[in-house]
Design a protein around this motif. Structure first.
Motif, PDB file in Angstrom:
ATOM      1  N   GLU A 153     -22.183  13.102  19.311  1.00  0.00           N
ATOM      2  CA  GLU A 153     -21.674  12.592  17.934  1.00  0.00           C
ATOM      3  C   GLU A 153     -20.344  13.271  17.505  1.00  0.00           C
ATOM      4  OE1 GLU A 153     -24.976  13.402  15.308  1.00  0.00           O
ATOM      5  OE2 GLU A 153     -26.015  11.906  16.017  1.00  0.00           O
ATOM      6  N   GLN A 154     -20.287  14.741  17.781  1.00  0.00           N
ATOM      7  CA  GLN A 154     -19.128  15.357  17.491  1.00  0.00           C
ATOM      8  C   GLN A 154     -17.823  14.727  18.014  1.00  0.00           C
ATOM      9  OE1 GLN A 154     -18.211  17.885  15.358  1.00  0.00           O
ATOM     10  NE2 GLN A 154     -20.181  17.641  14.513  1.00  0.00           N
ATOM     11  N   THR A 155     -18.049  14.289  19.252  1.00  0.00           N
ATOM     12  CA  THR A 155     -17.022  13.649  20.184  1.00  0.00           C
ATOM     13  C   THR A 155     -16.597  12.462  19.653  1.00  0.00           C
ATOM     14  OG1 THR A 155     -17.730  14.777  22.195  1.00  0.00           O
ATOM     15  CG2 THR A 155     -16.077  12.677  22.388  1.00  0.00           C
ATOM     16  N   HIS A 156     -17.255  11.757  19.117  1.00  0.00           N
ATOM     17  CA  HIS A 156     -17.047  10.299  18.634  1.00  0.00           C
ATOM     18  C   HIS A 156     -16.610  10.665  17.073  1.00  0.00           C
ATOM     19  CE1 HIS A 156     -17.130   5.985  18.123  1.00  0.00           C
ATOM     20  NE2 HIS A 156     -17.776   6.081  16.903  1.00  0.00           N
ATOM     21  N   ALA A 157     -17.232  11.312  16.150  1.00  0.00           N
ATOM     22  CA  ALA A 157     -17.027  11.331  14.851  1.00  0.00           C
ATOM     23  C   ALA A 157     -15.629  12.220  14.586  1.00  0.00           C
ATOM     24  CB  ALA A 157     -18.264  11.889  13.892  1.00  0.00           C
ATOM     25  N   ARG A 158     -15.630  13.233  15.280  1.00  0.00           N
ATOM     26  CA  ARG A 158     -14.480  14.213  14.994  1.00  0.00           C
ATOM     27  C   ARG A 158     -13.267  13.919  15.948  1.00  0.00           C
ATOM     28  NH1 ARG A 158     -14.772  20.637  16.026  1.00  0.00           N
ATOM     29  NH2 ARG A 158     -12.667  21.075  15.506  1.00  0.00           N
ATOM     30  N   HIS A 159     -13.567  14.131  17.245  1.00  0.00           N
ATOM     31  CA  HIS A 159     -12.231  14.091  18.166  1.00  0.00           C
ATOM     32  C   HIS A 159     -11.573  12.766  18.426  1.00  0.00           C
ATOM     33  CE1 HIS A 159     -12.976  18.389  18.602  1.00  0.00           C
ATOM     34  NE2 HIS A 159     -14.330  18.091  19.301  1.00  0.00           N
ATOM     35  N   TYR A 160     -12.644  11.864  18.520  1.00  0.00           N
ATOM     36  CA  TYR A 160     -12.155  10.457  18.825  1.00  0.00           C
ATOM     37  C   TYR A 160     -11.366   9.772  17.602  1.00  0.00           C
ATOM     38  CZ  TYR A 160     -12.112   5.644  19.554  1.00  0.00           C
ATOM     39  OH  TYR A 160     -11.909   4.162  19.578  1.00  0.00           O
ATOM     40  N   GLU A 161     -12.231  10.136  16.443  1.00  0.00           N
ATOM     41  CA  GLU A 161     -11.761   9.533  15.255  1.00  0.00           C
ATOM     42  C   GLU A 161     -10.331  10.033  14.908  1.00  0.00           C
ATOM     43  OE1 GLU A 161     -12.606   7.175  12.975  1.00  0.00           O
ATOM     44  OE2 GLU A 161     -14.322   6.672  14.463  1.00  0.00           O
ATOM     45  N   LEU A 162     -10.033  11.438  15.225  1.00  0.00           N
ATOM     46  CA  LEU A 162      -8.773  11.968  14.803  1.00  0.00           C
ATOM     47  C   LEU A 162      -7.625  11.382  15.731  1.00  0.00           C
ATOM     48  CD1 LEU A 162      -6.800  14.183  13.683  1.00  0.00           C
ATOM     49  CD2 LEU A 162      -7.534  15.702  15.356  1.00  0.00           C
ATOM     50  N   TYR A 163      -8.056  11.013  17.049  1.00  0.00           N
ATOM     51  CA  TYR A 163      -7.224  10.214  17.898  1.00  0.00           C
ATOM     52  C   TYR A 163      -6.699   8.954  17.513  1.00  0.00           C
ATOM     53  CZ  TYR A 163      -5.464   8.367  22.167  1.00  0.00           C
ATOM     54  OH  TYR A 163      -4.626   7.437  23.057  1.00  0.00           O
ATOM     55  N   ARG A 164      -8.034   8.419  17.226  1.00  0.00           N
ATOM     56  CA  ARG A 164      -7.812   6.693  16.841  1.00  0.00           C
ATOM     57  C   ARG A 164      -7.164   6.717  15.364  1.00  0.00           C
ATOM     58  NH1 ARG A 164     -10.898   4.017  12.970  1.00  0.00           N
ATOM     59  NH2 ARG A 164     -10.998   1.958  13.247  1.00  0.00           N
ATOM     60  N   ARG A 165      -7.161   7.543  14.608  1.00  0.00           N
ATOM     61  CA  ARG A 165      -6.513   7.432  13.338  1.00  0.00           C
ATOM     62  C   ARG A 165      -4.779   7.801  13.409  1.00  0.00           C
ATOM     63  NH1 ARG A 165      -7.576  12.388   9.235  1.00  0.00           N
ATOM     64  NH2 ARG A 165      -6.258  13.349  10.679  1.00  0.00           N
ATOM     65  N   CYS A 166      -4.840   8.774  14.183  1.00  0.00           N
ATOM     66  CA  CYS A 166      -3.193   8.794  14.789  1.00  0.00           C
ATOM     67  C   CYS A 166      -2.563   7.651  15.259  1.00  0.00           C
ATOM     68  CB  CYS A 166      -3.171  10.141  15.475  1.00  0.00           C
ATOM     69  SG  CYS A 166      -3.340  11.851  14.869  1.00  0.00           S
ATOM     70  N   LYS A 167      -3.375   7.116  16.193  1.00  0.00           N
ATOM     71  CA  LYS A 167      -2.910   6.092  16.919  1.00  0.00           C
ATOM     72  C   LYS A 167      -2.759   4.774  16.077  1.00  0.00           C
ATOM     73  CE  LYS A 167      -2.200   6.698  21.389  1.00  0.00           C
ATOM     74  NZ  LYS A 167      -0.589   6.355  21.938  1.00  0.00           N
ATOM     75  N   LEU A 168      -3.593   4.653  15.005  1.00  0.00           N
ATOM     76  CA  LEU A 168      -3.337   3.392  14.235  1.00  0.00           C
ATOM     77  C   LEU A 168      -2.151   3.671  13.058  1.00  0.00           C
ATOM     78  CD1 LEU A 168      -7.133   2.826  13.544  1.00  0.00           C
ATOM     79  CD2 LEU A 168      -5.573   1.422  15.146  1.00  0.00           C
ATOM     80  N   GLU A 169      -2.203   4.934  12.774  1.00  0.00           N
ATOM     81  CA  GLU A 169      -1.132   5.116  11.901  1.00  0.00           C
ATOM     82  C   GLU A 169       0.371   4.897  12.427  1.00  0.00           C
ATOM     83  OE1 GLU A 169      -1.592   8.946  10.619  1.00  0.00           O
ATOM     84  OE2 GLU A 169      -3.307   8.557   9.020  1.00  0.00           O
ATOM     85  N   GLU A 170       0.514   5.323  13.792  1.00  0.00           N
ATOM     86  CA  GLU A 170       1.410   4.930  14.571  1.00  0.00           C
ATOM     87  C   GLU A 170       1.899   3.413  14.711  1.00  0.00           C
ATOM     88  OE1 GLU A 170       1.310   6.879  18.463  1.00  0.00           O
ATOM     89  OE2 GLU A 170       1.299   8.787  17.897  1.00  0.00           O
ATOM     90  N   MET A 171       0.906   2.665  14.604  1.00  0.00           N
ATOM     91  CA  MET A 171       0.855   1.405  14.721  1.00  0.00           C
ATOM     92  C   MET A 171       1.106   0.741  13.372  1.00  0.00           C
ATOM     93  SD  MET A 171      -2.373   0.773  17.322  1.00  0.00           S
ATOM     94  CE  MET A 171      -2.058  -0.983  17.191  1.00  0.00           C
ATOM     95  N   GLY A 172       1.298   1.424  12.319  1.00  0.00           N
ATOM     96  CA  GLY A 172       1.596   0.888  11.095  1.00  0.00           C
ATOM     97  C   GLY A 172       0.340   0.849  10.030  1.00  0.00           C
ATOM     98  N   PHE A 173      -0.793   0.989  10.597  1.00  0.00           N
ATOM     99  CA  PHE A 173      -2.061   0.763   9.686  1.00  0.00           C
ATOM    100  C   PHE A 173      -2.317   1.960   8.975  1.00  0.00           C
ATOM    101  CE2 PHE A 173      -2.511  -1.914  13.439  1.00  0.00           C
ATOM    102  CZ  PHE A 173      -2.703  -3.126  12.733  1.00  0.00           C
ATOM    103  N   LYS A 174      -2.990   1.852   7.734  1.00  0.00           N
ATOM    104  CA  LYS A 174      -3.032   2.971   6.913  1.00  0.00           C
ATOM    105  C   LYS A 174      -4.216   2.512   5.822  1.00  0.00           C
ATOM    106  CE  LYS A 174       0.387   1.601   3.773  1.00  0.00           C
ATOM    107  NZ  LYS A 174       1.674   1.970   2.738  1.00  0.00           N
ATOM    108  N   ASP A 175      -5.041   3.302   5.362  1.00  0.00           N
ATOM    109  CA  ASP A 175      -6.156   3.297   4.490  1.00  0.00           C
ATOM    110  C   ASP A 175      -5.632   3.114   3.107  1.00  0.00           C
ATOM    111  OD1 ASP A 175      -8.174   3.490   6.518  1.00  0.00           O
ATOM    112  OD2 ASP A 175      -8.408   5.449   6.396  1.00  0.00           O
ATOM    113  N   THR A 176      -6.417   2.355   2.326  1.00  0.00           N
ATOM    114  CA  THR A 176      -6.056   2.119   0.713  1.00  0.00           C
ATOM    115  C   THR A 176      -6.486   3.221   0.028  1.00  0.00           C
ATOM    116  OG1 THR A 176      -7.859   0.849   0.403  1.00  0.00           O
ATOM    117  CG2 THR A 176      -5.586  -0.285   1.141  1.00  0.00           C
ATOM    118  N   ASP A 177      -5.943   3.528  -0.902  1.00  0.00           N
ATOM    119  CA  ASP A 177      -6.430   4.627  -1.915  1.00  0.00           C
ATOM    120  C   ASP A 177      -7.135   3.778  -2.846  1.00  0.00           C
ATOM    121  OD1 ASP A 177      -5.121   6.680  -0.487  1.00  0.00           O
ATOM    122  OD2 ASP A 177      -3.405   6.381  -1.642  1.00  0.00           O
ATOM    123  N   PRO A 178      -8.007   4.586  -3.561  1.00  0.00           N
ATOM    124  CA  PRO A 178      -9.004   3.871  -4.490  1.00  0.00           C
ATOM    125  C   PRO A 178      -8.030   3.280  -5.587  1.00  0.00           C
ATOM    126  CG  PRO A 178     -10.113   5.868  -4.115  1.00  0.00           C
ATOM    127  CD  PRO A 178      -8.678   6.055  -3.289  1.00  0.00           C
TER     128      PRO A 178
END
Length: 444
Positions: free
Chosen positions: A288-313
């Motif tokens: 779970e730590q691999t998926h929720a922490r380390h992979y999510e960090l890698y996924r977030r950085c990759k998607l941000e490089e591609m131009g995707f971002k989360d919306t603020d409230p």
């Protein structure tokens, strides 16, 4: 309007209702267990340590089997990662185990880049999972998950602290993978020295900001044992696949002239603690730590490089299609700019080459003219020498003819000279009679 209604329902107070009888959804955990067991599990271990430190032996001891592993030498020019996957079964649970060995780690003279192949391998496994996740037709349940769940970092028992290579490597890896440091071949140092080494290692890890995996304490069922085991890090382990008879039973141990070191004896080493924490208590938390922490960090950085971002409230929601189109347009503009730069660079390079060729052509032409002039000068000199030679030959021929003429005249003169001598001789012998007559006259 629809968005406002969704917000209203989202903030609506939830009501708790009582059931009038048994419905059946309390069997959901059993359904999940049955589905998980039928599907099987995967667990991937990365073993990082110097050659000959006991990585393969510990893996064989940990899973109570013998894995096929090629023995590595100390003469590797670079670090190579060698993954091997095995299908294991215990009771009715199937486990797809992947063990990744770092062949040649720490064997090079220059060890600065030893950690890079490890980082690249971990990122490659994250990238494969992300590619599968972003597919239109994806099958994550059937996909073999090769992401590294745990890194066992083997520390040499020699020395009084961590090596700089150990600190640098663990610092680079702590944001990519769960790290559990272990002191290998712990039977080579005394108990007091081992306790001091553990304290020194943990002190250096904390002072250098290296974050190792801490056993979770949120779950009350395992909070007590995990809290206790966190104080025993790093684990001092001994591995052995030999069965030795100690007393009336056979145990895994290492024999020495002074006695034996039992692998599963907690007074001798921490192997049992490692096995309990790694396989029997926290294996799912590591996944779970691999998926929720380390992979999510890698996924977030990759998607941000591609131009995707989360919306603020407070910000407006964005369309995935609009983001894709904007990123695509930005990519095309950047591609066109790079293409124009390459075209301009090509034109400049052609111009420079043309200028160089013209300069070389000019130099060759000047050289040709110079050689031509030299050739003409040499030809003129040869002509002059030829004329001088011809004049000398003509003069020689004239002298030769004159000499032959004189010689002929001389030979002709010599042929007439004997007749003249004979005539003079006759005249000479006739002179005395005349002379005597004359003298007689004189005497009278």
């Amino acid at each position: 309007m629809a968005a406002n209604e969704v917000d209203v329902f989202a903030h609506e107070e939830k009501r708790n209702l009582e059931l009038g009888g048994h419905v059946g959804f309390d069997s959901l955990p059993d359904q999940l267990v049955s589905k998980s067991v039928a599907q099987g599990f995967s667990f991937n271990i990365l073993c990082v340590g110097e050659t000959g430190i006991g990585k393969s032996t510990l893996m064989n001891t940990l899973f109570n089997t013998t894995f096929e592993n090629e023995e590595a030498s100390h003469y590797q020019s670079d670090v190579q990662l060698r993954p091997q996957t095995y299908d294991l079964q215990e009771s009715n649970v199937n486990l797809k185990l992947t063990i990744v060995h770092t062949v040649g780690f720490g064997d090079q003279i220059n060890k600065r880049q030893s950690y890079k192949p490890i980082l690249e391998y971990i990122d490659t496994q994250f990238e494969r999972y992300l590619e599968e996740e972003l597919k239109i037709k994806r099958s994550l349940f059937n996909c073999h998950d090769t992401r590294i769940h745990i890194c066992l970092y083997f520390i040499a028992p020699t020395g009084h602290s961590l090596k700089s290579l150990d600190l640098v490597t663990m610092k680079k890896l702590d944001s990519k993978v769960n790290i559990i440091p272990v002191i290998a071949k712990a039977d080579t140092v005394s108990k007091s020295e081992l306790d001091k080494l553990k304290i020194k290692i943990m002190s250096e890890l904390v002072s250098n900001g290296v974050q190792i995996y801490q056993f979770p304490t949120e779950d009350e069922a395992v909070a007590e044992i995990n809290t206790s085991m966190n104080t025993h890090l790093p684990f001092a382990v001994v591995g052995s696949v030999e069965d030795v008879k100690v007393g009336n039973k056979m145990v895994k141990a290492r024999l020495y002239p002074w006695g034996s070191v039992q692998v599963e004896n907690e007074n001798h080493c921490d192997f049992v603690k490692l096995r309990e924490m790694l396989l029997r208590v926290n294996l799912e938390d590591l996944r779970e730590q691999t998926h929720a922490r380390h992979y999510e960090l890698y996924r977030r950085c990759k998607l941000e490089e591609m131009g995707f971002k989360d919306t603020d409230p407070d910000s407006q929601s964005f369309s995935l299609q609009e983001t894709y189109e904007a990123k695509r347009k930005e990519f095309l503009v950047d591609l066109q700019r790079k293409e124009e730069e390459m075209r301009q660079m090509f034109v400049n390079k052609v111009k420079e080459t043309e200028a160089e060729l013209k300069e070389k052509e000019k130099e060759l032409h000047e050289r040709f003219e110079q050689l031509k002039r030299m050739h003409q000068d040499e030809k003129r000199n040869l002509e002059e020498k030829r004329r001088d030679l011809e004049e000398e030959m003509n003069a020689f021929n004239r002298r030769k003819v004159a000499a032959e003429t004189l010689m002929g005249q001389a030979l002709q003169g010599c042929s007439q000279q004997p007749f003249k001598k004979d005539k003079d001789k006759k005249n000479f012998f006739s002179l005395p009679s005349a002379c005597s007559l004359t003298s007689g006259r004189n005497l009278n």
